[in-house]
Design a protein around this motif. Structure first.
Motif, short mmCIF file in Angstrom:
data_model
loop_
_atom_site.label_atom_id
_atom_site.label_comp_id
_atom_site.label_asym_id
_atom_site.label_seq_id
_atom_site.Cartn_x
_atom_site.Cartn_y
_atom_site.Cartn_z
N ILE A 98 0.87 -1.18 0.00
CA ILE A 98 0.00 0.00 0.00
C ILE A 98 0.90 1.23 0.00
CG2 ILE A 98 -1.81 1.28 1.21
CD1 ILE A 98 -2.79 -1.27 2.44
N ALA A 99 0.57 2.19 -0.85
CA ALA A 99 1.25 3.49 -0.86
C ALA A 99 0.22 4.55 -0.52
CB ALA A 99 1.85 3.76 -2.24
N VAL A 100 0.54 5.39 0.47
CA VAL A 100 -0.45 6.37 0.93
C VAL A 100 0.13 7.78 0.90
CG1 VAL A 100 -2.26 6.75 2.64
CG2 VAL A 100 -0.96 4.64 2.70
N CYS A 101 -0.67 8.73 0.46
CA CYS A 101 -0.27 10.13 0.51
C CYS A 101 -1.53 10.96 0.77
CB CYS A 101 0.40 10.56 -0.80
SG CYS A 101 1.12 12.20 -0.72
N GLY A 102 -1.50 11.72 1.85
CA GLY A 102 -2.67 12.53 2.19
C GLY A 102 -2.49 13.12 3.57
N PRO A 103 -3.58 13.57 4.18
CA PRO A 103 -3.47 14.12 5.54
C PRO A 103 -2.92 13.08 6.51
CG PRO A 103 -5.65 14.53 4.58
CD PRO A 103 -4.95 13.60 3.65
N THR A 104 -2.17 13.53 7.50
CA THR A 104 -1.52 12.60 8.43
C THR A 104 -2.50 11.63 9.11
OG1 THR A 104 0.25 14.19 8.76
CG2 THR A 104 0.04 12.47 10.43
N PRO A 105 -3.65 12.10 9.62
CA PRO A 105 -4.56 11.14 10.26
C PRO A 105 -5.01 10.03 9.31
CG PRO A 105 -5.23 13.40 10.73
CD PRO A 105 -4.16 13.48 9.70
N MET A 106 -5.20 10.40 8.05
CA MET A 106 -5.59 9.40 7.06
C MET A 106 -4.46 8.39 6.85
SD MET A 106 -5.54 9.70 3.06
CE MET A 106 -5.71 8.24 2.08
N MET A 107 -3.24 8.88 6.70
CA MET A 107 -2.12 7.97 6.46
C MET A 107 -1.92 7.03 7.65
SD MET A 107 0.69 10.06 4.26
CE MET A 107 1.07 11.35 5.40
N LYS A 108 -2.07 7.60 8.87
CA LYS A 108 -1.91 6.77 10.06
C LYS A 108 -2.95 5.66 10.11
CE LYS A 108 0.24 9.56 13.61
NZ LYS A 108 0.08 10.40 14.77
N SER A 109 -4.21 6.00 9.81
CA SER A 109 -5.25 4.98 9.94
C SER A 109 -5.13 3.92 8.84
CB SER A 109 -6.65 5.61 9.98
OG SER A 109 -6.81 6.47 8.90
N VAL A 110 -4.72 4.32 7.65
CA VAL A 110 -4.51 3.32 6.59
C VAL A 110 -3.32 2.43 6.97
CG1 VAL A 110 -3.90 2.95 4.16
CG2 VAL A 110 -5.54 4.74 4.77
N ALA A 111 -2.27 3.05 7.51
CA ALA A 111 -1.08 2.28 7.91
C ALA A 111 -1.43 1.27 9.00
CB ALA A 111 0.03 3.23 8.38
N GLN A 112 -2.28 1.69 9.95
CA GLN A 112 -2.70 0.76 11.02
C GLN A 112 -3.45 -0.43 10.43
OE1 GLN A 112 -4.87 3.32 13.65
NE2 GLN A 112 -3.04 3.94 14.77
N ALA A 113 -4.36 -0.14 9.51
CA ALA A 113 -5.13 -1.23 8.88
C ALA A 113 -4.21 -2.15 8.09
CB ALA A 113 -6.21 -0.64 7.97
N ALA A 172 -1.05 -2.73 8.77
CA ALA A 172 -0.26 -3.51 9.72
C ALA A 172 -1.05 -4.72 10.22
CB ALA A 172 0.17 -2.62 10.89
N VAL A 173 -2.34 -4.50 10.48
CA VAL A 173 -3.18 -5.61 10.96
C VAL A 173 -3.21 -6.73 9.91
CG1 VAL A 173 -5.58 -6.26 11.48
CG2 VAL A 173 -4.61 -4.15 12.43
N LYS A 174 -3.26 -6.34 8.64
CA LYS A 174 -3.31 -7.33 7.55
C LYS A 174 -1.93 -7.79 7.11
CE LYS A 174 -7.76 -7.46 6.62
NZ LYS A 174 -8.53 -8.70 6.65
N LYS A 175 -0.89 -7.25 7.77
CA LYS A 175 0.50 -7.58 7.42
C LYS A 175 0.82 -7.23 5.96
CE LYS A 175 1.10 -11.18 10.93
NZ LYS A 175 0.95 -10.18 11.97
N ILE A 176 0.33 -6.08 5.54
CA ILE A 176 0.62 -5.59 4.19
C ILE A 176 1.66 -4.48 4.31
CG2 ILE A 176 -0.33 -4.49 2.12
CD1 ILE A 176 -3.08 -5.60 2.98
N SER A 177 2.70 -4.55 3.50
CA SER A 177 3.74 -3.54 3.52
C SER A 177 3.16 -2.17 3.12
CB SER A 177 4.83 -4.00 2.55
OG SER A 177 5.55 -2.92 2.08
N CYS A 178 3.49 -1.14 3.90
CA CYS A 178 2.85 0.17 3.66
C CYS A 178 3.90 1.29 3.67
CB CYS A 178 1.81 0.42 4.76
SG CYS A 178 0.91 1.98 4.57
N GLU A 179 3.84 2.13 2.66
CA GLU A 179 4.71 3.31 2.60
C GLU A 179 3.85 4.56 2.63
OE1 GLU A 179 8.51 1.65 0.03
OE2 GLU A 179 6.77 2.35 -1.07
N VAL A 180 4.36 5.59 3.32
CA VAL A 180 3.61 6.83 3.45
C VAL A 180 4.48 8.00 3.01
CG1 VAL A 180 2.19 5.97 5.35
CG2 VAL A 180 4.34 7.14 5.87
N SER A 181 3.86 9.01 2.41
CA SER A 181 4.60 10.19 1.98
C SER A 181 4.26 11.33 2.92
CB SER A 181 4.24 10.55 0.53
OG SER A 181 5.01 11.63 0.09
#
Ligand SMILES: Cc1cc2nc3c(=O)[nH]c(=O)nc-3n(C[C@H](O)[C@H](O)[C@H](O)COP(=O)(O)OP(=O)(O)OC[C@H]3O[C@@H](n4cnc5c(N)ncnc54)[C@H](O)[C@@H]3O)c2cc1C
Ligand code: FES
Length: 224
Positions: free
Chosen positions: A156-171, A173-182
């Motif tokens: 998953i690659a995420v770019c947007g407001p910090t709260p959005m990136m954090k919540s996508v990153a948490q989800a 992590a639960v699914k054990k999917i590699s996640c990068e944030v900008s």
């Protein structure tokens, strides 16, 4: 094929030399045939100045800057963006084989305008809006259950407001999917000198500089 890195998401700094003291950072949407494309939202003095530029005006641009960039791979990938954070994901979409795209915005108008940019590349586009006027009602995370149930994602690659990136990153992590944030921070020098854009690494000692080490990081490096 092993994941490869590409320079497309590095920030450029762009400014009309005489108008403002500090440069302003922007992601790169496309770079082709000697041209670069950016998409920006008018929020203050610099972007207001930019909106008045006309053909033939000369700009001072520095970049691309930074080290951290999204990883491009052939594995099934979700690109999740909110607001103008969707801009650099267009470049990534063009490099990724049939990505799943999640466009999050406040209203249908703010959300649907991004669809034509992703449609040529995306396998499937999901939308969420705060007011429910397009796609699924709610924040970006409101679409994740449906996306996870239909697609076996590896990245998953995420770019947007910090709260959005954090919540996508948490989800992720639960699914054990590699996640990068900008990450987005206000920047002054853009080259790692002023220390105006630093943050604390969450998975090791030390501090990162968004401009020089990022803007893209593995989510576990920057979010607890
Ligand atoms: C790595 C990176 C990539 C970016 N890519 C894009 C892009 O592709 N398109 C785009 O429209 N914007 C992007 N931005 C944000 C953009 O840099 C700011 O909107 C811009 O600098 C604002 O300049 P201004 O002079 O118009 O606003 P200012 O007059 O400087 O500020 C106006 C308002 O915007 C807020 N603001 C300014 N800069 C930031 C920032 N970096 N983060 C959070 N709030 C800020 C200020 O606090 C203030 O409330 C990016 C930022 C970063 C760090
Ligand atoms: S903006 Fe100066 S160190 Fe990052």
């Amino acid at each position: 094929m092993p994941p490869r890195r590409y320079p497309g998401n590095l920030s450029i700094y762009i400014i009309q030399e005489a108008a403002l003291f500090l440069r302003r950072p922007f992601g790169i949407v496309a770079a082709k045939n000697g041209h670069i494309t950016i998409i920006y939202r008018i929020v203050g003095k610099g972007t207001e100045e930019m909106s008045r530029l006309t053909v033939g005006d000369v700009l001072s641009i520095e970049g691309p800057l930074g080290e951290g960039v999204f990883t491009v791979s052939d594995m099934p990938t979700l690109l999740a963006g909110g607001g103008v954070g969707l801009a650099p994901l267009i470049f990534l979409a063009a490099q990724s084989p049939e990505p799943i795209v999640l466009i999050a915005g406040k209203t249908a108008v703010e959300t649907k305008c991004w669809v034509p940019f992703f449609a040529p590349y995306a396998k499937k586009i999901y939308m969420t809006t705060d007011d429910g006027s397009a796609g699924i009602k709610g924040m970006a995370t409101a679409a994740l259950d449906e996306i996870f149930s239909h697609h076996l994602l590896q990245r998953i690659a995420v770019c947007g407001p910090t709260p959005m990136m954090k919540s996508v990153a948490q989800a992720a992590a639960v699914k054990k999917i590699s996640c990068e944030v900008s990450l987005e921070k206000r920047m002054a020098c853009g080259i790692g000198v002023c220390l105006g854009c630093t943050g604390e690494y969450k998975n090791r000692d030390g501090r990162y500089k968004v401009c020089a080490d990022g803007p893209v990081f593995a989510a576990e490096e920057v979010f607890a």
